[in-house]
Scaffold this motif. Structure first.
Motif, PDB file in Angstrom:
ATOM      1  N   GLY A 133       1.446   3.392   3.221  1.00  0.00           N
ATOM      2  CA  GLY A 133       0.181   2.705   3.021  1.00  0.00           C
ATOM      3  C   GLY A 133      -0.351   2.068   4.284  1.00  0.00           C
ATOM      4  N   GLY A 169       0.790  -1.230   0.000  1.00  0.00           N
ATOM      5  CA  GLY A 169       0.000   0.000   0.000  1.00  0.00           C
ATOM      6  C   GLY A 169       0.817   1.271   0.000  1.00  0.00           C
ATOM      7  N   THR A 196      -3.168  -2.195   2.134  1.00  0.00           N
ATOM      8  CA  THR A 196      -3.935  -2.480   0.918  1.00  0.00           C
ATOM      9  C   THR A 196      -3.292  -1.779  -0.268  1.00  0.00           C
ATOM     10  OG1 THR A 196      -5.981  -2.625   2.200  1.00  0.00           O
ATOM     11  CG2 THR A 196      -6.191  -2.338  -0.176  1.00  0.00           C
ATOM     12  N   TYR A 240      -7.939   2.495  -3.882  1.00  0.00           N
ATOM     13  CA  TYR A 240      -7.610   1.251  -3.204  1.00  0.00           C
ATOM     14  C   TYR A 240      -8.816   0.317  -3.242  1.00  0.00           C
ATOM     15  CZ  TYR A 240      -3.956   4.218  -1.130  1.00  0.00           C
ATOM     16  OH  TYR A 240      -2.923   5.090  -0.930  1.00  0.00           O
TER      17      TYR A 240
END
Length: 357
Positions: free
Chosen positions: A120, A102, A123, A141
């Motif tokens: 992140g 992420g 994800t 996302y």
């Protein structure tokens, strides 16, 4: 050997003539090189002066024809490793690249050293877009459920989250305005919300009646086009009804808009490109089957309205001349994630999951 020189001359002229129609990267440069070779051989041919003058005129005409060719020369190419999300800024100098955790790294294209790392939350981002001034980065996302999604706006220089949108999203379709003041976000309830980039506050809500699959602003940021299935709507911000409603023969898979030159373009799931050439969007100016049955996944219009670049699931980037309605270049791109013209119109860049070119 006079015979060998004559053969090499005709070969160079033949290459120059045929190279103009190849549609491949380097067609212009290869043609000019062949003409230069022929020019260097011309004084050594065993022909009359009258014939030599005729050949000079022939080469001059080939050179003039070559000057009108659209062409590219590969400036640089970088391996960047596999990534779920990649994009470039409008100048084609800065890269944003997501990872499996992420995080999003922002760095110069020709450097491995990051300027900023946006932390992140586990994800991976599946789509990212810079604002025109590179001050913001919009990221999409997806979680385990594809209909459970989130949009996040990041401050690039400061490296912090400005705001995020989680409620009433399905596809999490969004677009940043060219004026760098607002973002359009598609909602499941059948509206497009216009949010301020400063704090995410609602500026207005457009009643489209559907959850859009694509949104694009015009060049001024005062109008937008949106699509779902085979339907396209065009809206002026502040209005309560659309300016125009258009219908495609197949599902809309991409949109691009250059209002400065009154060009709206759409790509379809069957590989067709459709172009409208006026702001009233009457009949399409032209339609072309560009990607031969493969969906158009990226689309952009040249800043001066001369060319249309499209990328498809056929793993090719194709450049079409908007005047002649002909394909002028084809680039073997691989699994495409981004393609577009630079702000000054002098270059095209593309990214796949491993490379920037």
């Amino acid at each position: 050997n006079e015979l060998a020189t004559e053969h090499l001359y005709e070969l160079s002229v033949g290459r120059a003539d045929s190279g103009r129609f190849s549609g491949r990267i380097g067609q212009n440069f290869a043609t000019i090189e062949s003409i230069d070779k022929a020019v260097s051989l011309l004084p050594h041919l065993g022909i009359t002066e009258e014939k030599r003058r005729t050949e000079k005129l022939r080469l001059r005409n080939l050179a003039i024809a070559a000057m009108s060719l659209v062409d590219l020369r590969k400036e640089r190419e970088h391996d960047i490793g596999r990534s779920p999300a990649i994009t470039l800024d409008a100048e084609h100098r800065t890269l944003a690249q997501g990872d499996g955790k992420g995080n999003i790294t922002i760095r110069p294209i020709d450097s491995g050293q990051p300027n900023v790392i946006l932390s992140g939350r586990g994800t991976p981002a599946r789509w990212v877009q810079f604002s025109d001034d590179r001050a913001f980065l919009l990221a999409k996302y997806f979680f385990a459920n594809p209909h459970d999604s989130r949009l996040a706006l990041w401050d690039v220089k400061g490296g912090h989250l400005v705001f995020q949108v989680e409620d009433d999203l399905s596809r999490a379709v969004a677009a940043l305005s060219p004026n760098c003041h607002q973002v359009a976000v598609g909602r499941k309830r059948g509206t497009i919300d216009i949010l301020s980039l400063a704090d995410g506050s609602l500026m207005e809500s457009i009643p489209t009646g559907f959850d859009p699959t694509h949104i694009v602003f015009d060049s001024t940021g005062t109008r937008l086009a949106c699509a779902t299935n085979r339907k396209i709507q065009v809206w002026s911000l502040g209005n309560t009804s659309p300016d125009a409603e258009l219908t495609m023969q197949a599902t809309v898979s991409q949109l691009a808009w250059n209002s400065k030159h009154q060009i709206l373009a759409a790509g379809s799931s069957t590989g067709h490109l459709v172009v409208w050439h006026d702001n009233k969007f009457r009949l399409p100016a032209w339609e072309l089957e560009s990607h031969r049955g493969s969906a158009v996944v990226r689309l952009a219009i040249h800043p001066e309205g001369k060319l249309l670049v499209s990328g498809g699931w056929d793993d090719f980037v194709r450049v079409n001349d908007l005047t002649t309605q002909q394909q002028v270049l084809r680039i073997d791109s691989g699994e495409l994630m981004h393609c577009g013209f630079s702000r000054d119109g002098r270059g095209i860049a593309y990214t796949n999951k491993q490379k920037v070119g």
